[in-house]
Design a protein around this motif. Structure first.
Motif, mmCIF file in Angstrom:
data_model
loop_
_atom_site.group_PDB
_atom_site.id
_atom_site.type_symbol
_atom_site.label_atom_id
_atom_site.label_comp_id
_atom_site.label_asym_id
_atom_site.label_seq_id
_atom_site.Cartn_x
_atom_site.Cartn_y
_atom_site.Cartn_z
ATOM 1 N N VAL A 133 -9.488 -0.201 -4.762
ATOM 2 C CA VAL A 133 -10.017 0.691 -3.838
ATOM 3 C C VAL A 133 -8.691 1.193 -2.953
ATOM 4 C CG1 VAL A 133 -11.120 0.939 -1.656
ATOM 5 C CG2 VAL A 133 -12.398 0.126 -3.706
ATOM 6 N N LEU A 134 -7.928 0.004 -2.274
ATOM 7 C CA LEU A 134 -6.676 0.237 -1.671
ATOM 8 C C LEU A 134 -5.621 1.554 -2.398
ATOM 9 C CD1 LEU A 134 -6.521 -3.078 0.110
ATOM 10 C CD2 LEU A 134 -7.117 -0.768 1.023
ATOM 11 N N LEU B 51 0.412 -5.787 -4.041
ATOM 12 C CA LEU B 51 -0.799 -5.933 -3.158
ATOM 13 C C LEU B 51 -1.812 -7.352 -3.419
ATOM 14 C CD1 LEU B 51 -2.377 -4.564 -1.140
ATOM 15 C CD2 LEU B 51 -3.555 -3.007 -3.023
ATOM 16 N N LEU B 52 -1.827 -7.546 -4.803
ATOM 17 C CA LEU B 52 -2.618 -8.613 -5.207
ATOM 18 C C LEU B 52 -2.058 -10.101 -4.789
ATOM 19 C CD1 LEU B 52 -3.536 -7.709 -8.899
ATOM 20 C CD2 LEU B 52 -5.029 -7.859 -7.224
ATOM 21 N N ASP B 53 -0.560 -10.024 -4.392
ATOM 22 C CA ASP B 53 -0.093 -11.074 -4.192
ATOM 23 C C ASP B 53 -0.565 -11.462 -2.702
ATOM 24 O OD1 ASP B 53 1.324 -11.492 -6.426
ATOM 25 O OD2 ASP B 53 2.870 -10.747 -5.827
ATOM 26 N N VAL B 54 -0.687 -10.613 -1.886
ATOM 27 C CA VAL B 54 -0.961 -10.788 -0.594
ATOM 28 C C VAL B 54 -2.529 -10.885 -0.314
ATOM 29 C CG1 VAL B 54 -1.234 -8.479 0.485
ATOM 30 C CG2 VAL B 54 -0.394 -10.132 1.860
ATOM 31 N N LEU B 55 -3.235 -10.559 -1.058
ATOM 32 C CA LEU B 55 -4.798 -10.555 -0.976
ATOM 33 C C LEU B 55 -5.303 -11.907 -1.603
ATOM 34 C CD1 LEU B 55 -5.984 -6.857 -2.184
ATOM 35 C CD2 LEU B 55 -5.855 -7.646 0.316
ATOM 36 N N ALA B 56 -6.102 -12.423 -0.811
ATOM 37 C CA ALA B 56 -6.899 -13.838 -1.360
ATOM 38 C C ALA B 56 -7.821 -13.427 -2.378
ATOM 39 C CB ALA B 56 -7.566 -14.419 -0.316
ATOM 40 N N PRO B 57 -7.935 -14.365 -3.333
ATOM 41 C CA PRO B 57 -8.981 -13.974 -4.667
ATOM 42 C C PRO B 57 -10.430 -13.624 -3.933
ATOM 43 C CG PRO B 57 -7.574 -15.759 -4.820
ATOM 44 C CD PRO B 57 -7.426 -15.681 -3.612
ATOM 45 N N ASP B 58 -10.710 -14.309 -3.008
ATOM 46 C CA ASP B 58 -12.093 -13.990 -2.475
ATOM 47 C C ASP B 58 -12.203 -12.976 -1.438
ATOM 48 O OD1 ASP B 58 -11.014 -15.640 -0.817
ATOM 49 O OD2 ASP B 58 -12.627 -17.055 -0.289
ATOM 50 N N ALA C 79 -2.354 4.922 -1.783
ATOM 51 C CA ALA C 79 -1.238 4.546 -1.901
ATOM 52 C C ALA C 79 -0.345 5.839 -1.354
ATOM 53 C CB ALA C 79 -0.871 4.348 -3.322
ATOM 54 N N ALA C 80 0.909 5.553 -0.916
ATOM 55 C CA ALA C 80 1.780 6.418 -0.240
ATOM 56 C C ALA C 80 1.476 6.941 0.966
ATOM 57 C CB ALA C 80 2.011 7.478 -1.252
ATOM 58 N N VAL C 81 0.180 6.625 1.430
ATOM 59 C CA VAL C 81 -0.170 6.898 2.721
ATOM 60 C C VAL C 81 0.676 6.151 3.973
ATOM 61 C CG1 VAL C 81 -1.943 7.118 4.564
ATOM 62 C CG2 VAL C 81 -2.529 7.708 2.362
ATOM 63 N N ALA C 82 1.300 6.797 4.840
ATOM 64 C CA ALA C 82 2.096 6.020 5.934
ATOM 65 C C ALA C 82 1.085 5.247 6.832
ATOM 66 C CB ALA C 82 2.857 7.130 6.798
ATOM 67 N N VAL D 84 0.823 -1.202 -0.041
ATOM 68 C CA VAL D 84 -0.210 0.084 0.091
ATOM 69 C C VAL D 84 0.804 1.221 -0.058
ATOM 70 C CG1 VAL D 84 -1.716 1.180 1.239
ATOM 71 C CG2 VAL D 84 -1.874 -1.051 1.079
ATOM 72 N N GLU D 85 1.748 1.074 0.803
ATOM 73 C CA GLU D 85 2.794 2.327 0.998
ATOM 74 C C GLU D 85 3.506 2.686 -0.348
ATOM 75 O OE1 GLU D 85 3.460 2.647 5.802
ATOM 76 O OE2 GLU D 85 4.895 1.781 4.375
ATOM 77 N N THR D 86 3.841 1.463 -1.157
ATOM 78 C CA THR D 86 4.512 1.691 -2.228
ATOM 79 C C THR D 86 3.737 1.767 -3.567
ATOM 80 O OG1 THR D 86 4.857 -0.292 -2.498
ATOM 81 C CG2 THR D 86 6.451 0.890 -1.278
ATOM 82 N N GLY D 87 2.572 1.557 -3.392
ATOM 83 C CA GLY D 87 1.578 1.848 -4.472
ATOM 84 C C GLY D 87 1.809 0.383 -5.482
#
Length: 307
Positions: A243-244, A209-216, A248-251, A201-204
């Motif tokens: 949405v997330l 991000l998709l790698d750490v989120l489950a498909p569902d 992006a770039a928010v600490a 999230v911090e690096t956008g």
């Protein structure tokens, strides 16, 4: 205590009113963390739990304490009854809540995570499961499964027979088992997934991000009609990542929330969002973002939970 209110030395006499009040206060304070935890697990709201504790104290202060044999059991009974009444009233209020309703997050000490059962019982994911129970089912489940009270004690607290409580407990356990997260997740596994999520999230970094989120994965955002938030659950990794990507770039500040690792978004030094997660098999399956400012006051100081 006023020294003049004590019986003279060498004489017998009943305890003074001040002494009785002091003793009652000490008993209440000794069990306060337990009582708060019971009320919070039943209500999912720290503010409402505090109101219930105030009502419980007023009743406790007014009782003849000499007649109470088990003060802990008595206080748990009173707080349960008060929480049940409030829970039934809250059900009507939550029907008109704007957007998804999420529990009020608590900033907790890291030690809570070491008590696996307690941490699981106050997690955002579990509190949302408990929301699907009927009020009496929720009370019975919390008192039996979390605090291990005997069936006759629970029966006294909820106004049912012990046999009825056993049936309610069985029904509630089956209901929760069908909806609760499957498999135990270690604090380190949750922390690893959350750290990967934070970096993405911090690096956008959309792919990370998709790698750490489950498909569902499901994202629930609670703005309470006061802050901008989605009015319906956002489902699926692609939709959640979009949405997330807007933040992006928010600490993000790591914290322990409801006994588990979580993240805090601050804007101009003030807490804007508290983000808790549910992790299964190393990936995030649930995201719970609380933005309603009325629910963020307990994130400014640590709350001690007790079972």
């Amino acid at each position: 205590m006023d020294e003049h209110s004590e019986p003279a030395v060498g004489t017998a006499g009943p305890p003074s009113r001040d002494a009785a009040v002091d003793s009652a206060t000490r008993e209440f304070v000794a069990h306060r963390n337990l009582l708060f935890t019971v009320a919070y697990e039943m209500l999912g709201s720290a503010a409402d739990a505090e109101d219930v504790l105030q009502e419980t104290w007023l009743r406790w202060a007014d009782v003849d304490h000499a007649t109470v044999l088990d003060r802990r059991a008595y206080l748990v009974k009173v707080v349960t009854r008060q929480a049940l009444m409030r829970l039934r009233a809250l059900g009507r209020r939550r029907e008109s809540y704007v957007g998804p309703w999420l529990p009020e997050p608590l900033l907790t000490v890291p030690d809570v995570a070491e008590d696996v059962e307690l941490a699981d019982s106050v997690s955002m994911a579990m509190l949302l499961v408990l929301e699907t129970l009927q009020p009496t089912e929720r009370a019975v489940f919390v008192l039996r499964e979390v605090f291990d009270l005997a069936y006759d004690e629970i029966a006294d607290a909820v106004g049912k027979s012990p046999s009825a409580v056993r049936q309610i407990a069985h029904r509630a356990r089956a209901h929760v088992a069908a909806r609760r997260p499957h498999g135990a997740v270690s604090p380190s596994e949750t922390r690893d997934a959350l750290e990967a999520f934070q970096r993405a999230v911090e690096t956008g970094d959309l792919q990370r991000l998709l790698d750490v989120l489950a498909p569902d994965v499901v994202l629930l955002t609670d703005g309470g009609g006061v802050r901008q938030a989605a009015l319906a659950p956002i489902m699926g990794a692609d939709a959640v990542a979009r949405v997330l990507g807007r933040i992006a770039a928010v600490a993000l500040q790591p914290a322990h929330v409801n006994g588990h690792p979580a993240l805090i978004v601050r804007l101009d030094g003030e807490i804007d969002t508290v983000m808790a997660v549910r992790v299964d098999a190393g990936r995030i399956t649930g995201l719970y973002a609380v933005r309603n400012p009325e629910k963020l006051s307990y994130m400014e100081r640590e709350t001690i939970l007790c079972c």
